[in-house]
Design an enzyme around this catalytic site. Sequence first.
Site, mmCIF file in Angstrom:
data_model
loop_
_atom_site.group_PDB
_atom_site.id
_atom_site.type_symbol
_atom_site.label_atom_id
_atom_site.label_comp_id
_atom_site.label_asym_id
_atom_site.label_seq_id
_atom_site.Cartn_x
_atom_site.Cartn_y
_atom_site.Cartn_z
ATOM 1 N N GLY A 12 0.764 -1.235 0.000
ATOM 2 C CA GLY A 12 0.000 0.000 0.000
ATOM 3 C C GLY A 12 0.799 1.293 0.000
ATOM 4 N N ASN A 107 -6.230 2.006 -12.804
ATOM 5 C CA ASN A 107 -5.203 1.103 -12.270
ATOM 6 C C ASN A 107 -3.841 1.746 -12.519
ATOM 7 O OD1 ASN A 107 -4.084 -1.434 -11.294
ATOM 8 N ND2 ASN A 107 -3.550 -1.882 -13.416
ATOM 9 N N HIS A 109 0.159 0.594 -13.294
ATOM 10 C CA HIS A 109 0.953 -0.569 -13.702
ATOM 11 C C HIS A 109 2.419 -0.145 -13.824
ATOM 12 C CE1 HIS A 109 1.789 -4.414 -15.575
ATOM 13 N NE2 HIS A 109 2.556 -3.755 -16.418
ATOM 14 N N LEU A 144 -6.540 -6.911 -20.068
ATOM 15 C CA LEU A 144 -5.663 -6.791 -18.904
ATOM 16 C C LEU A 144 -4.512 -5.804 -19.175
ATOM 17 C CD1 LEU A 144 -4.969 -7.910 -16.041
ATOM 18 C CD2 LEU A 144 -3.470 -9.534 -17.205
ATOM 19 N N GLN A 172 9.199 5.245 -6.329
ATOM 20 C CA GLN A 172 9.520 6.528 -5.700
ATOM 21 C C GLN A 172 9.418 7.709 -6.669
ATOM 22 O OE1 GLN A 172 10.156 6.432 -2.332
ATOM 23 N NE2 GLN A 172 9.869 8.644 -2.499
HETATM 24 C C1 GRF Z 1 2.962 -1.171 -7.643
HETATM 25 O O1 GRF Z 1 4.190 -1.310 -8.279
HETATM 26 C C2 GRF Z 1 1.851 -1.169 -8.645
HETATM 27 O O2 GRF Z 1 2.180 -0.543 -9.842
HETATM 28 C C3 GRF Z 1 1.639 -2.629 -8.868
HETATM 29 O O3 GRF Z 1 1.784 -3.207 -7.594
HETATM 30 C C4 GRF Z 1 2.628 -2.387 -6.791
HETATM 31 C C5 GRF Z 1 1.853 -2.043 -5.545
HETATM 32 O O4 GRF Z 1 2.658 -1.529 -4.532
HETATM 33 N N1 GRF Z 1 0.384 -2.875 -9.514
HETATM 34 P P1 GRF Z 1 1.970 -0.853 -3.253
HETATM 35 O O5 GRF Z 1 1.004 -1.896 -2.668
HETATM 36 O O6 GRF Z 1 1.257 0.378 -3.684
HETATM 37 O O7 GRF Z 1 3.086 -0.586 -2.294
#
Ligand code: GRF
Length: 219
Positions: A12, A107, A109, A144, A172
């Site tokens: 998260g 979403n 990605h 997807l 980051q």
């Molecule tokens: C992120 O890299 C996101 O793009 C991918 O899963 C990861 C989630 O990380 N789908 P977090 O749970 O937000 O730390």
Amino acid sequence: MKRVVVLISGGGRNLQALLDAGADGRLGAHIVAVVSNRADAYGLERARRAGVPAQVLPHADFPSREAFDAALAELIEGYRPDIVVMAGFMRVVGAAFVRRFLGRMINIHPSLLPRHPGLKTHQKVVEAGDREHGATVHFVTEELDGGPAIIQGQFSVTAQDTPETLAERVMQDVELKIYPQAVAWMARGRIGLRDGRVWSDGRPLAAPRGLDDLETEFR
Ligand code: GRF
């Protein structure tokens, strides 16, 4: 204020960036609930600390994807969201679920889509010798990781980069900036999905927005 439900499965960090932007007013939206398909997702703790209702709906409790999707949709709809944000939500959802939230579900990605959909994107970048990498926020459609892109942040890969350094740089330097920005645009009605395309301020977007388009408070 627009109402946001965030779906998570894990740590998260993206959720935290959204919670922070919500708390200091940058998001311009109210995060009304966080839902996880895993009881051990650390993001649930982040939600509770921020005073946001945190719900668990374990996918393993359901006999089929359709049954899980239907229960998830009901749970989400109970919060009357304007925007549904998948932030590290690691379940593939079916067509009926997608159609129900089409145009209000996004979403993030960790790749420059359409390059490298699916898992292990950072490893794929190293193996392919890609010179650029980054992350993409897109509308969720039935394909997807294939929906129209809203914003994409990119950077140059160096010879020293490994899948681990890339994962950290993507998170980051890109994800934690572009996701709150994308949600803020949606909350202000500046971004939408129409006829399968992203519209921004009343015009179809010719290409996804980029890091240069970030507003000052999201840089
Ligand atoms: C992120 O890299 C996101 O793009 C991918 O899963 C990861 C989630 O990380 N789908 P977090 O749970 O937000 O730390």
